[in-house]
Design a protein around this motif. Sequence first.
Motif, short mmCIF file in Angstrom:
data_model
loop_
_atom_site.label_atom_id
_atom_site.label_comp_id
_atom_site.label_asym_id
_atom_site.label_seq_id
_atom_site.Cartn_x
_atom_site.Cartn_y
_atom_site.Cartn_z
N TYR A 52 54.28 91.75 75.77
CA TYR A 52 54.98 90.60 75.22
C TYR A 52 54.08 89.82 74.26
N VAL A 53 52.83 89.59 74.64
CA VAL A 53 51.90 88.82 73.79
C VAL A 53 51.64 89.56 72.48
N LYS A 54 51.43 90.85 72.55
CA LYS A 54 51.20 91.64 71.34
C LYS A 54 52.42 91.59 70.41
N GLU A 55 53.61 91.73 70.98
CA GLU A 55 54.84 91.67 70.17
C GLU A 55 55.03 90.27 69.61
N TYR A 56 54.73 89.26 70.39
CA TYR A 56 54.86 87.88 69.92
C TYR A 56 53.95 87.64 68.72
N CYS A 57 52.71 88.07 68.81
CA CYS A 57 51.77 87.88 67.71
C CYS A 57 52.22 88.64 66.46
N SER A 58 52.75 89.82 66.66
CA SER A 58 53.24 90.61 65.54
C SER A 58 54.46 89.96 64.89
N ASN A 59 55.42 89.56 65.71
CA ASN A 59 56.67 89.01 65.20
C ASN A 59 56.53 87.60 64.65
N GLU A 60 55.77 86.76 65.33
CA GLU A 60 55.69 85.34 64.95
C GLU A 60 54.56 85.03 63.98
N HIS A 61 53.51 85.85 63.99
CA HIS A 61 52.34 85.55 63.16
C HIS A 61 51.93 86.71 62.25
N ASP A 62 52.68 87.80 62.30
CA ASP A 62 52.44 88.96 61.46
C ASP A 62 51.00 89.48 61.57
N ILE A 63 50.51 89.55 62.82
CA ILE A 63 49.17 90.08 63.07
C ILE A 63 49.22 91.08 64.21
N SER A 64 48.27 91.98 64.21
CA SER A 64 48.06 92.89 65.32
C SER A 64 46.79 92.44 66.03
N ILE A 65 46.85 92.43 67.34
CA ILE A 65 45.67 92.01 68.10
C ILE A 65 45.22 93.12 69.04
N SER A 66 43.94 93.12 69.33
CA SER A 66 43.36 94.13 70.22
C SER A 66 43.68 93.79 71.67
N ASN A 67 43.42 94.73 72.54
CA ASN A 67 43.59 94.48 73.97
C ASN A 67 42.70 93.32 74.41
N GLU A 68 41.48 93.30 73.93
CA GLU A 68 40.54 92.23 74.28
C GLU A 68 41.09 90.86 73.87
N GLN A 69 41.59 90.78 72.65
CA GLN A 69 42.16 89.52 72.17
C GLN A 69 43.39 89.13 72.99
N THR A 70 44.18 90.11 73.35
CA THR A 70 45.37 89.86 74.17
C THR A 70 44.97 89.24 75.50
N PHE A 71 43.97 89.82 76.16
CA PHE A 71 43.55 89.30 77.45
C PHE A 71 42.88 87.94 77.33
N GLU A 72 42.21 87.68 76.22
CA GLU A 72 41.64 86.35 75.99
C GLU A 72 42.76 85.31 75.88
#
Length: 85
Positions: A52-72
């Motif tokens: 959900y967090v990865k999709e949220y960042c992609s959809n709302e902020h047009d960015i891809s984040i790493s697993n590490e960033q997701t857990f942070e």
Amino acid sequence: MKNITEQLKETIVEELYDIETNEGCHEDYIEDYETEVDFYLSNVSSDTYEVYVKEYCSNEHDISISNEQTFEIIDDLIDKIKDNN
């Protein structure tokens, strides 16, 4: 993969906090939990929240984040929910 700034990470945590502390954004009911915090953390602690967090960042902020960033982000969100409720 693009690194996100600390400021953007804080913005995302704040946005997710607003979502998770809104009773209407949950499929379950606050009455089903012993405390408000448990209710607010119910989505965050699910196995699918990382996706959900990865999709949220992609959809709302047009960015891809790493697993590490997701857990942070998730860790920061959990701390914010516990500290403010």
